[in-house]
Enzyme design. Sequence first.
Site, PDB file in Angstrom:
ATOM      1  CE1 TYR A 170      -4.386  -1.388   0.656  1.00  0.00           C
ATOM      2  CE2 TYR A 170      -3.001  -3.151   1.514  1.00  0.00           C
ATOM      3  CZ  TYR A 170      -4.239  -2.700   1.058  1.00  0.00           C
ATOM      4  OH  TYR A 170      -5.306  -3.562   0.993  1.00  0.00           O
TER       5      TYR A 170
ATOM      6  CD  GLU B  55     -18.113   1.913   4.489  1.00  0.00           C
ATOM      7  OE1 GLU B  55     -16.993   1.365   4.571  1.00  0.00           O
ATOM      8  OE2 GLU B  55     -18.478   2.839   5.232  1.00  0.00           O
TER       9      GLU B  55
ATOM     10  CG  ASP C  75     -16.338   7.477  22.595  1.00  0.00           C
ATOM     11  OD1 ASP C  75     -15.620   6.872  23.412  1.00  0.00           O
ATOM     12  OD2 ASP C  75     -17.545   7.733  22.797  1.00  0.00           O
TER      13      ASP C  75
ATOM     14  CD  GLU D 209     -12.546   3.333   6.710  1.00  0.00           C
ATOM     15  OE1 GLU D 209     -12.860   4.023   5.709  1.00  0.00           O
ATOM     16  OE2 GLU D 209     -13.232   3.321   7.749  1.00  0.00           O
TER      17      GLU D 209
END
Length: 380
Positions: free
Chosen positions: A77, A338, A229, A138
């Site tokens: 990547y 997605e 969070d 991602e």
Amino acid sequence: MELIVKVTSPGLRTPLADLLRLPLGLDVWEVKPDHLILRAAEPQIDRLARMGYGVEQMQDVETHLRAFATAEAVSGYHSAASLEQELQQLADTRPDIAELREIGRSVEGRAIHVLRIGERHEARRPKILFMGCHHAREWIAVEVPFLLAKELVERADDPQIAAWLSSAEIWVAPMVNPDGHEHSRVAQRLWRKNRRPNRDGSIGVDPNRNYGYMWGTLNVPTSSHVASDETYVGPRAFSEPETQAVRDLVACERFAGVITYHSYSQLILYPWGYTDRPVPDERDLELMVDLATAMQSLIRGVHGVVYTPQQSSELYPTAGDTTDWTYGIYGIPSFTIELRPRTFEEGGFILPASQIQPTWEENRPAAFRFIEQLIEAPVG
């Protein structure tokens, strides 16, 4: 210890939907009709069990990382630096139709780049935007828009692409969150947010909860007001330089449509995310549903892989995300795709590098259909 767990509901008194609407600080990975897949610490898991939910340990996070976050997976990547280098090479190869622009700087000062592809002239014409990597972990969401840009530049003289580039502009920003992406490469592979230092000592704002349309209207695990969070919305709308860069680009260029790539789950999502209600304009809704269905068919036709089209809120509720903002403010067709895989057992956010090319191949005809339709019938 952090664990990957499957959560089920034993009855109507503990519906799964409640877990997506209570501020419990959960990292939601998958939403299925009969279960959720979460990453959670042991105290969170104990709390879920005390609330009456069934909790099954699937795998500890370290075992998952050892299985998928291999040296080979990293080397396949882009990094922020190698992406910038290759985008610049594309621009240098065809300066007549490609131009690399810096649209802003990240919290840590890294450049956020967009490649503008199209012939240079002053006439008003449709512009289409593709983005990737709002969420650091991602990585496949960098590669698909990059490979789209690469194909458009390297095949710019093919009749179909040449016709597009003579009558429209295609803008590609493969890495909106370079700081988070770099941190996920060198430190925490499952890091999601940017690298903003927060007042409570935690790090990071979720860029895909920081856009201005309906920002802050939810306080749920998937759009949280708790700074530590994973889905922290930030102290205010557009508080982050990464989302400010996208905001200013969209305001200046007035795109006819937007696709933003994420992973994982194999979905084609369209607004709204902040509410279960459909968008009120029936023509807009029909256009987006038809486009999503067409893209699903085109994707499936390549390798037989199924991407499910649905309203974003059917996955889980989100407020302040990219496509609610681009549609809510500008009224343009806006999609979140997605990408692979469907489940964490296949790697989840850590998609093996061998899957980059087939993921691009199946998304290529969908991206081309999006371009073609909006060039022929631009919105606005």
